[in-house]
Design a protein around this motif. Sequence first.
Motif, mmCIF file in Angstrom:
data_model
loop_
_atom_site.group_PDB
_atom_site.id
_atom_site.type_symbol
_atom_site.label_atom_id
_atom_site.label_comp_id
_atom_site.label_asym_id
_atom_site.label_seq_id
_atom_site.Cartn_x
_atom_site.Cartn_y
_atom_site.Cartn_z
ATOM 1 N N SER A 28 0.844 -1.193 0.000
ATOM 2 C CA SER A 28 0.000 0.000 0.000
ATOM 3 C C SER A 28 0.880 1.243 0.000
ATOM 4 C CB SER A 28 -0.907 0.010 1.241
ATOM 5 O OG SER A 28 -1.598 1.235 1.353
ATOM 6 N N LYS A 29 0.380 2.324 -0.602
ATOM 7 C CA LYS A 29 1.148 3.568 -0.603
ATOM 8 C C LYS A 29 0.969 4.355 0.693
ATOM 9 C CE LYS A 29 -2.292 6.368 -3.078
ATOM 10 N NZ LYS A 29 -2.549 7.149 -4.327
ATOM 11 N N SER A 30 0.139 3.874 1.588
ATOM 12 C CA SER A 30 -0.068 4.537 2.876
ATOM 13 C C SER A 30 0.059 3.510 3.992
ATOM 14 C CB SER A 30 -1.448 5.208 2.921
ATOM 15 O OG SER A 30 -2.469 4.240 2.757
ATOM 16 N N TRP A 90 5.618 2.083 -4.959
ATOM 17 C CA TRP A 90 4.321 2.296 -4.331
ATOM 18 C C TRP A 90 4.312 3.467 -3.350
ATOM 19 C CZ3 TRP A 90 7.583 -1.808 -3.639
ATOM 20 C CH2 TRP A 90 8.089 -2.036 -2.355
ATOM 21 N N VAL A 91 5.472 3.921 -2.897
ATOM 22 C CA VAL A 91 5.521 5.089 -2.003
ATOM 23 C C VAL A 91 6.285 6.241 -2.641
ATOM 24 C CG1 VAL A 91 5.239 3.826 0.171
ATOM 25 C CG2 VAL A 91 7.540 4.114 -0.809
ATOM 26 N N SER A 92 6.556 6.151 -3.936
ATOM 27 C CA SER A 92 7.373 7.155 -4.608
ATOM 28 C C SER A 92 6.541 7.866 -5.669
ATOM 29 C CB SER A 92 8.588 6.475 -5.264
ATOM 30 O OG SER A 92 9.594 7.402 -5.563
ATOM 31 N N HIS A 95 2.185 9.137 -8.289
ATOM 32 C CA HIS A 95 1.391 7.934 -8.028
ATOM 33 C C HIS A 95 0.354 7.765 -9.135
ATOM 34 C CE1 HIS A 95 3.260 7.456 -4.104
ATOM 35 N NE2 HIS A 95 3.003 8.722 -3.857
ATOM 36 N N VAL A 99 -1.647 0.470 -7.471
ATOM 37 C CA VAL A 99 -0.738 -0.159 -6.519
ATOM 38 C C VAL A 99 -1.129 -1.620 -6.368
ATOM 39 C CG1 VAL A 99 0.100 -0.178 -4.139
ATOM 40 C CG2 VAL A 99 -0.308 2.003 -5.289
ATOM 41 N N SER A 104 4.642 -3.299 -8.092
ATOM 42 C CA SER A 104 5.631 -3.067 -7.030
ATOM 43 C C SER A 104 7.052 -3.295 -7.535
ATOM 44 C CB SER A 104 5.355 -3.958 -5.822
ATOM 45 O OG SER A 104 5.614 -5.325 -6.119
ATOM 46 N N LYS A 117 9.630 8.538 -11.526
ATOM 47 C CA LYS A 117 9.766 8.166 -10.116
ATOM 48 C C LYS A 117 11.240 8.166 -9.711
ATOM 49 C CE LYS A 117 5.590 5.286 -9.578
ATOM 50 N NZ LYS A 117 5.025 5.809 -8.320
#
Length: 325
Positions: A28-30, A90-92, A95, A99, A104, A117
């Motif tokens: 997850s991105k969060s 996924w966190v970069s 977005h 996801v 990934s 990214k």
Amino acid sequence: MRFAPEAGQRFILTVDTEEEFDWTRPISKSGHTLHSIARLAKFQEFSEAQGVCPIYLIDYPIATSPLAAEILKPAIAAGRAEVGVQLHPWVSPPHDEEVNQFNSFAGNLPHALEREKFHRLHAAIEQNFGATPLIYRAGRYGTGPHTAEILSEHGMAIDTSVRARFDYSAAGGPNYRDHPVTPYWLDRSNGLMELPLTSVYWGILRQIGPWLYPKLWRTPRLRGALARIGMLERIPLTPEGVTLEEAIRGIDIAIDEGLPILVFSFHSPSLAPGFTPYVKTEDDLDALYDWWRGVFAYLRQRGVQPSNVKDIMRSVELATTARPS
């Protein structure tokens, strides 16, 4: 590829420096945290006392963390540590992709998105850590057909994404099962080399390990039995899931096979209990530090000296420019 002969056999310590997340849940991105960043200070002090220059491969949440910069920037500026890039897509930002597990692996993204990214992450590291990164590892070892081009475009010198003798294709990632464990050129014209993570086969059957081990992936009990009786064992050079005794066996094989550079790795969240499956308690953390003490002592005993990106580049340059007398 060639290295200056006077360099001898060397090793580097790479740290996948990243956020904490639940390894058992979908990506997850969060929902990630950054609690283990504070533990980097102790690890840096420990490494310096051991005469080792850690190479911190930093992803976006770490690259934009003021605390991470406060801890690592002085050591990087003094040459006691180095910084590199690790892309967790996924966190970069940006977005723009869904996801999921397939995405990934950054190399699965469209070329333009993987590049953007990487570009934003590279710029964030330069700005916040005051150094230009020259080494890269794709998160989840997820390189793709455009990765080398992107790295060369940004002046990168080393990719260390290849986890030789591992196969991630079942999850949609690359298959590195048959890749060499020795360094090689990815893009010689632009000076981009591949420095694979070190994994070796040990045991009586190790010569046929590349053929036999993949056939055993559905039978982990048989793999374990072969390892216990000294027939066949795959040993990556990491404290995560590998005992000190196993690591020493792996070091011996790597030295005997003449690897010019041994590449060690682990994940920074293992520096605090409770964030990886490998370090659940403070006792586990003490054991991790003991593992590194034992490995560093054995490497000294075997005459394998610590190195870093700057030294590796210098060694390649000397070997390239040397002329017969």
